[in-house]
Scaffold this motif. Structure first.
Motif, PDB file in Angstrom:
ATOM      1  N   THR A   6     -14.124  13.513   7.478  1.00  0.00           N
ATOM      2  CA  THR A   6     -13.568  13.206   6.164  1.00  0.00           C
ATOM      3  C   THR A   6     -13.720  11.722   5.875  1.00  0.00           C
ATOM      4  N   ALA A   7     -13.504  11.358   4.622  1.00  0.00           N
ATOM      5  CA  ALA A   7     -13.480   9.955   4.211  1.00  0.00           C
ATOM      6  C   ALA A   7     -12.152   9.695   3.518  1.00  0.00           C
ATOM      7  N   GLU A   8     -11.559   8.542   3.797  1.00  0.00           N
ATOM      8  CA  GLU A   8     -10.297   8.205   3.155  1.00  0.00           C
ATOM      9  C   GLU A   8     -10.205   6.700   2.926  1.00  0.00           C
ATOM     10  N   THR A   9      -9.343   6.326   2.001  1.00  0.00           N
ATOM     11  CA  THR A   9      -9.110   4.910   1.738  1.00  0.00           C
ATOM     12  C   THR A   9      -7.880   4.454   2.525  1.00  0.00           C
ATOM     13  N   VAL A  10      -7.981   3.278   3.091  1.00  0.00           N
ATOM     14  CA  VAL A  10      -6.856   2.669   3.807  1.00  0.00           C
ATOM     15  C   VAL A  10      -6.827   1.195   3.435  1.00  0.00           C
ATOM     16  N   GLY A  21     -16.651   2.146   6.518  1.00  0.00           N
ATOM     17  CA  GLY A  21     -17.385   2.679   5.376  1.00  0.00           C
ATOM     18  C   GLY A  21     -18.209   1.691   4.581  1.00  0.00           C
ATOM     19  N   PHE A  22     -17.553   0.671   4.022  1.00  0.00           N
ATOM     20  CA  PHE A  22     -18.290  -0.262   3.187  1.00  0.00           C
ATOM     21  C   PHE A  22     -19.265  -1.098   4.003  1.00  0.00           C
ATOM     22  N   ASN A  23     -18.898  -1.465   5.213  1.00  0.00           N
ATOM     23  CA  ASN A  23     -19.788  -2.259   6.054  1.00  0.00           C
ATOM     24  C   ASN A  23     -21.117  -1.545   6.258  1.00  0.00           C
ATOM     25  N   VAL A  24     -21.057  -0.277   6.604  1.00  0.00           N
ATOM     26  CA  VAL A  24     -22.278   0.487   6.880  1.00  0.00           C
ATOM     27  C   VAL A  24     -23.024   0.838   5.593  1.00  0.00           C
ATOM     28  N   CYS A  25     -22.297   1.358   4.603  1.00  0.00           N
ATOM     29  CA  CYS A  25     -22.951   1.809   3.364  1.00  0.00           C
ATOM     30  C   CYS A  25     -23.590   0.654   2.600  1.00  0.00           C
ATOM     31  N   ARG A  26     -22.916  -0.474   2.549  1.00  0.00           N
ATOM     32  CA  ARG A  26     -23.461  -1.613   1.819  1.00  0.00           C
ATOM     33  C   ARG A  26     -24.675  -2.207   2.524  1.00  0.00           C
ATOM     34  N   TYR A  37      -8.027  -2.529  10.951  1.00  0.00           N
ATOM     35  CA  TYR A  37      -6.906  -2.116  11.797  1.00  0.00           C
ATOM     36  C   TYR A  37      -7.144  -0.714  12.348  1.00  0.00           C
ATOM     37  N   GLU A  38      -7.562   0.201  11.481  1.00  0.00           N
ATOM     38  CA  GLU A  38      -7.777   1.581  11.905  1.00  0.00           C
ATOM     39  C   GLU A  38      -8.852   1.663  12.994  1.00  0.00           C
ATOM     40  N   LEU A  39      -9.937   0.910  12.812  1.00  0.00           N
ATOM     41  CA  LEU A  39     -11.024   0.955  13.794  1.00  0.00           C
ATOM     42  C   LEU A  39     -10.620   0.308  15.110  1.00  0.00           C
ATOM     43  N   ILE A  40      -9.923  -0.813  15.036  1.00  0.00           N
ATOM     44  CA  ILE A  40      -9.506  -1.497  16.260  1.00  0.00           C
ATOM     45  C   ILE A  40      -8.522  -0.652  17.063  1.00  0.00           C
ATOM     46  N   GLN A  41      -7.714   0.154  16.362  1.00  0.00           N
ATOM     47  CA  GLN A  41      -6.726   0.997  17.040  1.00  0.00           C
ATOM     48  C   GLN A  41      -7.336   2.274  17.620  1.00  0.00           C
ATOM     49  N   THR A  42      -8.575   2.574  17.264  1.00  0.00           N
ATOM     50  CA  THR A  42      -9.214   3.805  17.722  1.00  0.00           C
ATOM     51  C   THR A  42      -9.435   3.785  19.238  1.00  0.00           C
ATOM     52  N   THR A  43      -9.048   4.866  19.898  1.00  0.00           N
ATOM     53  CA  THR A  43      -9.184   4.960  21.360  1.00  0.00           C
ATOM     54  C   THR A  43     -10.097   6.112  21.789  1.00  0.00           C
ATOM     55  N   LYS A  44     -10.662   6.834  20.821  1.00  0.00           N
ATOM     56  CA  LYS A  44     -11.536   7.955  21.144  1.00  0.00           C
ATOM     57  C   LYS A  44     -12.864   7.822  20.401  1.00  0.00           C
ATOM     58  N   GLY A  45     -13.907   8.336  21.027  1.00  0.00           N
ATOM     59  CA  GLY A  45     -15.202   8.367  20.368  1.00  0.00           C
ATOM     60  C   GLY A  45     -15.874   7.007  20.312  1.00  0.00           C
ATOM     61  N   ILE A  46     -16.630   6.791  19.227  1.00  0.00           N
ATOM     62  CA  ILE A  46     -17.439   5.584  19.056  1.00  0.00           C
ATOM     63  C   ILE A  46     -17.214   5.024  17.657  1.00  0.00           C
ATOM     64  N   LEU A  47     -17.177   3.695  17.560  1.00  0.00           N
ATOM     65  CA  LEU A  47     -17.048   3.029  16.264  1.00  0.00           C
ATOM     66  C   LEU A  47     -18.425   2.692  15.708  1.00  0.00           C
ATOM     67  N   CYS A  48     -18.558   2.783  14.380  1.00  0.00           N
ATOM     68  CA  CYS A  48     -19.795   2.389  13.716  1.00  0.00           C
ATOM     69  C   CYS A  48     -19.492   1.231  12.764  1.00  0.00           C
ATOM     70  N   THR A  49     -19.914   0.044  13.142  1.00  0.00           N
ATOM     71  CA  THR A  49     -19.697  -1.155  12.350  1.00  0.00           C
ATOM     72  C   THR A  49     -20.570  -2.274  12.902  1.00  0.00           C
ATOM     73  N   PRO A  82      -8.302  -1.918  -1.382  1.00  0.00           N
ATOM     74  CA  PRO A  82      -8.347  -2.975  -2.406  1.00  0.00           C
ATOM     75  C   PRO A  82      -9.707  -3.153  -3.072  1.00  0.00           C
ATOM     76  N   ILE A  83     -10.778  -2.617  -2.492  1.00  0.00           N
ATOM     77  CA  ILE A  83     -12.117  -2.818  -3.051  1.00  0.00           C
ATOM     78  C   ILE A  83     -12.402  -1.757  -4.115  1.00  0.00           C
ATOM     79  N   SER A  84     -12.964  -2.197  -5.227  1.00  0.00           N
ATOM     80  CA  SER A  84     -13.265  -1.273  -6.317  1.00  0.00           C
ATOM     81  C   SER A  84     -14.246  -0.194  -5.853  1.00  0.00           C
ATOM     82  N   HIS A  85     -14.113   0.979  -6.407  1.00  0.00           N
ATOM     83  CA  HIS A  85     -14.958   2.143  -6.111  1.00  0.00           C
ATOM     84  C   HIS A  85     -14.672   2.767  -4.745  1.00  0.00           C
ATOM     85  N   SER A  86     -13.604   2.321  -4.070  1.00  0.00           N
ATOM     86  CA  SER A  86     -13.319   2.905  -2.753  1.00  0.00           C
ATOM     87  C   SER A  86     -13.003   4.396  -2.878  1.00  0.00           C
ATOM     88  N   GLY A  87     -12.213   4.753  -3.901  1.00  0.00           N
ATOM     89  CA  GLY A  87     -11.901   6.160  -4.116  1.00  0.00           C
ATOM     90  C   GLY A  87     -13.137   6.967  -4.472  1.00  0.00           C
TER      91      GLY A  87
END
Length: 230
Positions: A165-169, A76-81, A174-186, A142-147
């Protein structure tokens, strides 16, 4: 983006040391001080250059076209920023690995909320046009404005008729590296090198397609300097 006269020599020295596994922060100071580089150019060296093996590894993971009807997981923050920085007029550039980098990120420059709102709308509109199946955004707790960012994305997804959906973690990495389906955007190098699926540089492709942007590119810069071999 214009660079200083000494930048090419600094790039050559930095790449030489990088290939020989010198400590990156130490050689950044050494090279940066040697050529009196401004802060932005030091960040460009640090974020834009990589070893030949790293570049090869990352390029093998990255795709240039986003297939329709695909599930995507977004840093999220990587792409949006990155998109927000471009909209704000902050320097962005293409690294040796072909991925888009944000010069201002390491300086902790905050983007105004209205700029981030525009970035989110551009991203969601772009994804809708690509006809993706679903989009799952992860923002750093941990980053401000994440919520607030999550609430914004979740409120705008229906407007573009997008599923997801969007969620804070605590650790999107970790979540992206563990992903085994679809495509990552980063464009995060650590995530890309450890990814189990293909990666799409969403911010880069959006800026290229939507704005026909002319960006500083390390590969092009060095190609144009080939007569001045490192």
């Amino acid at each position: 983006m214009k660079v200083s006269d000494n930048f090419f020599r600094a790039v050559c020295d930095y790449r030489y040391l990088l290939e020989r596994d010198y400590p990156q922060k130490s050689m950044l100071k050494l090279v940066g001080d040697r050529y009196a580089l401004p802060a932005a150019e030091r960040v460009m060296l640090y974020r834009g250059l990589a070893t030949e093996d790293q570049v090869k590894n990352r390029k093998e993971k990255v795709i240039r076209q986003l297939p329709p009807h695909t599930r995507i997981t977004i840093d999220g923050f990587n792409v949006c920023r990155t998109v927000g920085s471009y909209l704000n007029g902050n320097p962005v550039f293409v690294g040796m690995d072909g991925l888009l980098r944000d010069v201002s990120e390491l300086h902790r420059k905050k983007l105004k909320w209205e700029v981030l709102e525009k970035a989110v709308d551009f991203i969601l509109q772009f994804l809708a046009e690509k006809q993706i199946a679903s989009a799952w955004f992860y923002f750093d707790t941990p980053i401000s404005h994440s919520g607030k960012m999550c609430a914004l994305v979740n409120s705008r997804l229906p407007h573009y008729r997008l599923s997801g959906t969007a969620e804070t973690v605590f650790s999107p990495d970790y979540e992206l590296i563990q992903t085994t389906k679809g495509i990552l955007c980063t464009a995060d190098s650590n995530i890309i090198e450890n990814a189990q699926v293909k990666v799409y540089d969403l911010a880069h492709q959006l800026i290229l397609e939507r704005f026909s942007a002319k960006l500083f590119s390390f590969p092009e810069y060095l190609l144009n300097k080939k007569e001045e071999q490192c």
